[in-house]
Design a protein around this motif. Structure first.
Motif, PDB file in Angstrom:
ATOM      1  N   PRO A 190       0.832  -1.204   0.000  1.00 15.72           N
ATOM      2  CA  PRO A 190       0.000   0.000   0.000  1.00 15.72           C
ATOM      3  C   PRO A 190       0.870   1.260   0.000  1.00 15.72           C
ATOM      4  N   PRO A 191       0.291   2.388  -0.380  1.00 16.02           N
ATOM      5  CA  PRO A 191       1.054   3.635  -0.353  1.00 16.02           C
ATOM      6  C   PRO A 191       1.434   3.983   1.083  1.00 16.02           C
ATOM      7  N   PRO A 192       2.448   4.820   1.260  1.00 15.61           N
ATOM      8  CA  PRO A 192       2.881   5.150   2.626  1.00 15.61           C
ATOM      9  C   PRO A 192       1.793   5.878   3.401  1.00 15.61           C
ATOM     10  N   ASN A 193       1.698   5.576   4.702  1.00 15.04           N
ATOM     11  CA  ASN A 193       0.681   6.245   5.513  1.00 15.04           C
ATOM     12  C   ASN A 193       1.282   7.339   6.395  1.00 15.04           C
ATOM     13  N   TYR A 194       2.605   7.434   6.480  1.00 12.72           N
ATOM     14  CA  TYR A 194       3.310   8.495   7.214  1.00 12.72           C
ATOM     15  C   TYR A 194       2.865   8.592   8.674  1.00 12.72           C
ATOM     16  N   LEU A 195       2.533   7.475   9.280  1.00 18.70           N
ATOM     17  CA  LEU A 195       2.039   7.474  10.653  1.00 18.70           C
ATOM     18  C   LEU A 195       3.071   8.049  11.628  1.00 18.70           C
ATOM     19  N   ALA A 196       4.332   7.649  11.473  1.00 16.55           N
ATOM     20  CA  ALA A 196       5.371   8.147  12.382  1.00 16.55           C
ATOM     21  C   ALA A 196       5.522   9.661  12.258  1.00 16.55           C
ATOM     22  N   TRP A 197       5.467  10.169  11.034  1.00 22.06           N
ATOM     23  CA  TRP A 197       5.564  11.622  10.818  1.00 22.06           C
ATOM     24  C   TRP A 197       4.403  12.339  11.488  1.00 22.06           C
ATOM     25  N   ALA A 219      -3.973  15.020   9.684  1.00 21.90           N
ATOM     26  CA  ALA A 219      -3.069  14.126   8.953  1.00 21.90           C
ATOM     27  C   ALA A 219      -3.106  12.718   9.552  1.00 21.90           C
ATOM     28  N   LEU A 220      -3.146  12.628  10.870  1.00 26.90           N
ATOM     29  CA  LEU A 220      -3.191  11.332  11.547  1.00 26.90           C
ATOM     30  C   LEU A 220      -4.472  10.563  11.187  1.00 26.90           C
ATOM     31  N   ILE A 221      -5.582  11.247  11.118  1.00 26.32           N
ATOM     32  CA  ILE A 221      -6.851  10.593  10.762  1.00 26.32           C
ATOM     33  C   ILE A 221      -6.784  10.018   9.352  1.00 26.32           C
ATOM     34  N   TYR A 222      -6.272  10.818   8.398  1.00 29.69           N
ATOM     35  CA  TYR A 222      -6.122  10.304   7.033  1.00 29.69           C
ATOM     36  C   TYR A 222      -5.100   9.170   6.987  1.00 29.69           C
ATOM     37  N   SER A 223      -4.059   9.265   7.802  1.00 25.45           N
ATOM     38  CA  SER A 223      -3.027   8.225   7.846  1.00 25.45           C
ATOM     39  C   SER A 223      -3.626   6.876   8.240  1.00 25.45           C
ATOM     40  N   LEU A 224      -4.548   6.896   9.171  1.00 22.77           N
ATOM     41  CA  LEU A 224      -5.172   5.654   9.623  1.00 22.77           C
ATOM     42  C   LEU A 224      -6.119   5.068   8.578  1.00 22.77           C
ATOM     43  N   VAL A 269      -5.453   5.036   5.259  1.00 18.93           N
ATOM     44  CA  VAL A 269      -4.713   4.548   4.084  1.00 18.93           C
ATOM     45  C   VAL A 269      -4.754   3.027   3.995  1.00 18.93           C
ATOM     46  N   ASN A 270      -4.274   2.344   5.027  1.00 19.55           N
ATOM     47  CA  ASN A 270      -4.209   0.880   4.983  1.00 19.55           C
ATOM     48  C   ASN A 270      -5.592   0.238   4.997  1.00 19.55           C
ATOM     49  N   ASP A 271      -6.543   0.884   5.657  1.00 29.64           N
ATOM     50  CA  ASP A 271      -7.906   0.359   5.700  1.00 29.64           C
ATOM     51  C   ASP A 271      -8.521   0.338   4.299  1.00 29.64           C
ATOM     52  N   ALA A 272      -8.375   1.439   3.574  1.00 29.55           N
ATOM     53  CA  ALA A 272      -8.909   1.497   2.208  1.00 29.55           C
ATOM     54  C   ALA A 272      -8.192   0.497   1.308  1.00 29.55           C
ATOM     55  N   TRP A 273      -6.881   0.345   1.488  1.00 32.44           N
ATOM     56  CA  TRP A 273      -6.113  -0.605   0.680  1.00 32.44           C
ATOM     57  C   TRP A 273      -6.592  -2.031   0.932  1.00 32.44           C
ATOM     58  N   ALA A 274      -6.836  -2.363   2.185  1.00 32.88           N
ATOM     59  CA  ALA A 274      -7.289  -3.712   2.545  1.00 32.88           C
ATOM     60  C   ALA A 274      -8.669  -4.011   1.963  1.00 32.88           C
ATOM     61  N   GLY A 291      -5.309   8.399  -2.528  1.00 35.39           N
ATOM     62  CA  GLY A 291      -5.800   9.743  -2.229  1.00 35.39           C
ATOM     63  C   GLY A 291      -5.595  10.108  -0.769  1.00 35.39           C
ATOM     64  N   TYR A 292      -5.876   9.164   0.137  1.00 33.71           N
ATOM     65  CA  TYR A 292      -5.642   9.410   1.564  1.00 33.71           C
ATOM     66  C   TYR A 292      -4.160   9.665   1.830  1.00 33.71           C
ATOM     67  N   SER A 293      -3.294   8.893   1.177  1.00 38.19           N
ATOM     68  CA  SER A 293      -1.857   9.068   1.375  1.00 38.19           C
ATOM     69  C   SER A 293      -1.428  10.477   0.931  1.00 38.19           C
ATOM     70  N   GLU A 294      -1.970  10.939  -0.191  1.00 39.74           N
ATOM     71  CA  GLU A 294      -1.641  12.290  -0.663  1.00 39.74           C
ATOM     72  C   GLU A 294      -2.167  13.354   0.303  1.00 39.74           C
ATOM     73  N   LYS A 295      -3.356  13.126   0.859  1.00 43.58           N
ATOM     74  CA  LYS A 295      -3.902  14.079   1.834  1.00 43.58           C
ATOM     75  C   LYS A 295      -3.043  14.135   3.089  1.00 43.58           C
ATOM     76  N   VAL A 296      -2.520  12.979   3.500  1.00 40.00           N
ATOM     77  CA  VAL A 296      -1.630  12.963   4.668  1.00 40.00           C
ATOM     78  C   VAL A 296      -0.413  13.839   4.385  1.00 40.00           C
ATOM     79  N   GLU A 297       0.165  13.684   3.191  1.00 33.80           N
ATOM     80  CA  GLU A 297       1.333  14.497   2.831  1.00 33.80           C
ATOM     81  C   GLU A 297       1.009  15.985   2.927  1.00 33.80           C
ATOM     82  N   TRP A 298      -0.117  16.395   2.357  1.00 38.96           N
ATOM     83  CA  TRP A 298      -0.486  17.808   2.372  1.00 38.96           C
ATOM     84  C   TRP A 298      -0.702  18.321   3.789  1.00 38.96           C
TER      85      TRP A 298
END
Length: 160
Positions: free
Chosen positions: A89-96, A112-117, A119-124, A133-140
């Motif tokens: 899956p795309p990176p979720n940047y949870l540590a960041w 950002a943390l909410i979108y990070s969580l 990412v993997n759920d949508a991928w699964a 899209g969630y991963s990109e939102k986390v970055e922003w």
């Protein structure tokens, strides 16, 4: 689709799909068609499952065929199986997200943390586009958090 069948230890065919369906093959009859790597029991070919002749003595003898992974057809060509099935899956940047909650602008970091969580759920769930899209939102939101943290730093130093 042209299908080959092994009858009395000899390959026979090719036969059209309709002809093979009329034959009422046994579930364990070996069959092969283009796209298969090796001979398989007829019960594992999705197109033949409805037309097989099952003879079972008990429910324990019933073999349920696996669910096949079917590659999508694009312009009459069978395309390569989806990249998502073989890539992580795309990176979720949870540590960041966690770091920016403590060091930068907390409200933006929490978004950002909410979108990070998610990412993997949508991928699964197989929603690959939404996961990206969630991963990109986390970055922003991380960038917004860092910028707001840097902008507010001089003001917080004045208060000390």
């Amino acid at each position: 689709m042209q299908i080959w069948i092994i009858i009395d230890d000899e390959p026979n065919g090719p036969f059209d799909l309709d002809k093979v369906r009329e034959m009422r093959l046994a579930a364990d009859t070996p069959v092969w068609h283009d796209g298969m790597t090796d001979w398989q029991p007829a019960s594992t070919v999705p197109e033949l499952v409805d037309s097989l002749d099952y003879e079972v003595d008990s429910i324990a003898d019933v073999v349920v065929p696996p669910i096949p992974v079917v590659a999508p057809v694009v312009d009459g060509d069978v395309s390569v199986p989806s990249q998502q099935a073989t890539t992580p899956p795309p990176p979720n940047y949870l540590a960041w997200c966690i770091v920016t909650i403590f060091l930068c602008c907390m409200p933006a970091s929490i978004v950002a943390l909410i979108y990070s969580l998610k990412v993997n759920d949508a991928w699964a769930k197989g929603d690959y586009d939404r996961s990206r899209g969630y991963s990109e939102k986390v970055e922003w939101w991380l960038m917004i958090s860092i910028v707001l943290g840097l902008v507010s730093m001089p003001f917080s130093l004045l208060l000390l």
